[in-house]
Design an enzyme around this catalytic site. Structure first.
Site, PDB file in Angstrom:
ATOM      1  N   ASP A  48      -3.556   2.147 -23.053  1.00 42.31           N
ATOM      2  CA  ASP A  48      -4.814   2.349 -23.771  1.00 42.31           C
ATOM      3  C   ASP A  48      -5.997   2.587 -22.825  1.00 42.31           C
ATOM      4  O   ASP A  48      -5.954   2.250 -21.643  1.00 42.31           O
ATOM      5  CB  ASP A  48      -5.137   1.116 -24.619  1.00 42.31           C
ATOM      6  CG  ASP A  48      -4.302   1.023 -25.878  1.00 42.31           C
ATOM      7  OD1 ASP A  48      -3.345   1.805 -26.016  1.00 42.31           O
ATOM      8  OD2 ASP A  48      -4.586   0.142 -26.715  1.00 42.31           O
ATOM      9  N   HIS A 191      -2.556  -1.107 -20.317  1.00 46.59           N
ATOM     10  CA  HIS A 191      -3.835  -0.420 -20.216  1.00 46.59           C
ATOM     11  C   HIS A 191      -3.917   0.450 -18.974  1.00 46.59           C
ATOM     12  O   HIS A 191      -3.371   0.101 -17.925  1.00 46.59           O
ATOM     13  CB  HIS A 191      -4.985  -1.436 -20.219  1.00 46.59           C
ATOM     14  CG  HIS A 191      -5.161  -2.122 -21.533  1.00 46.59           C
ATOM     15  ND1 HIS A 191      -4.373  -3.171 -21.929  1.00 46.59           N
ATOM     16  CD2 HIS A 191      -6.016  -1.877 -22.564  1.00 46.59           C
ATOM     17  CE1 HIS A 191      -4.734  -3.556 -23.153  1.00 46.59           C
ATOM     18  NE2 HIS A 191      -5.720  -2.778 -23.556  1.00 46.59           N
TER      19      HIS A 191
END
Length: 240
Positions: A48, A191
């Site tokens: 992300d 992430h």
């Protein structure tokens, strides 16, 4: 936690992507590797909040490990680093919509919430020639309106089944251990832009291989999948 296209622009983005593909080394594909045993199934590695300055290093780590992933990008980051978005697509990874400014979509009014998704999808299409088919709400915060907005834009909502908590700054060992708790068909939350997460990539792939699991793509699931008690979504990992 996790936090109007024009024909000429589209053509330019598509040509840029083709040139990038021609210049980049070939991307290894785990499911084309006869030595890779995927008999236990597939899991999806997702990243992300990119693209970031570290995205090229992430792409190299994934290429070296022979796997592909899904990057849920924000519109703001893609606007700042369009080359990052193009490189992700050119390397064969999937790009998902993670909103434009990473807000809690449920807390926004209807028009603002829809614009967050619409504008990100438009931008990704301009940059890569293809609009996202997957969507992840920031923080996993979602409701019926959010899911309807995603569906209007042709996207499947994707949460996750395994949160590595890498966003909290935990060491690489912990990121790896948390990722390897994933079950077949599951979706791992990671992430972009975090050094400990970058270092974890080869170890996660090796750990999955030891369990005869391979990194896969995300597809829509007819059956609901539980993210956590009280929240389900309809996506799972499958072979690329």
């Amino acid at each position: 936690m996790t936090k109007h296209s024009r024909p000429r622009a589209w053509l330019g983005a598509a040509l840029a992507a083709l040139v990038t593909v021609a210049l980049l080394p070939g991307t290894a594909r785990a499911d084309d590797d006869p030595e890779r045993n995927c008999s236990a199934g597939y899991v999806a590695l997702t990243f992300d909040d990119g693209p970031t300055a570290a995205t090229p290093a992430y792409l190299k780590a994934l290429r070296d490990a022979g796997v592909r992933a899904t990057f849920f990008v924000t519109g703001a980051a893609a606007r700042e680093r369009p080359e990052g978005t193009r490189r992700i697509a050119a390397a064969g990874h999937h790009i998902g919509n993670h909103s434009y400014t990473h807000p809690n979509l449920v807390a926004l009014d209807a028009a603002a919430a829809f614009a967050e998704l619409r504008d990100t999808s438009r931008l990704v299409r301009e940059q890569t020639g293809r609009a996202p088919r997957l969507f992840r709400p920031p923080f996993g915060s979602t409701d019926a309106r959010t899911r309807q907005d995603a569906a209007r834009l042709g996207m499947t909502e994707v949460i996750w089944t395994t949160d590595t908590v890498d966003w909290s700054g935990i060491p690489t060992d912990a990121v790896v251990a948390n990722a390897l708790a994933v079950r077949p068909g599951g979706i791992v939350l990671l992430h972009d832009g975090l050094p400990n997460t970058l270092a974890a990539i080869p170890r996660i792939v090796d750990g999955l291989a030891a369990r005869k699991l391979c990194a896969g793509r995300i597809v829509r699931s007819a059956e609901p999948v539980q993210a956590w008690p009280g929240l389900t979504f309809h996506a799972r990992a499958a072979r690329w």
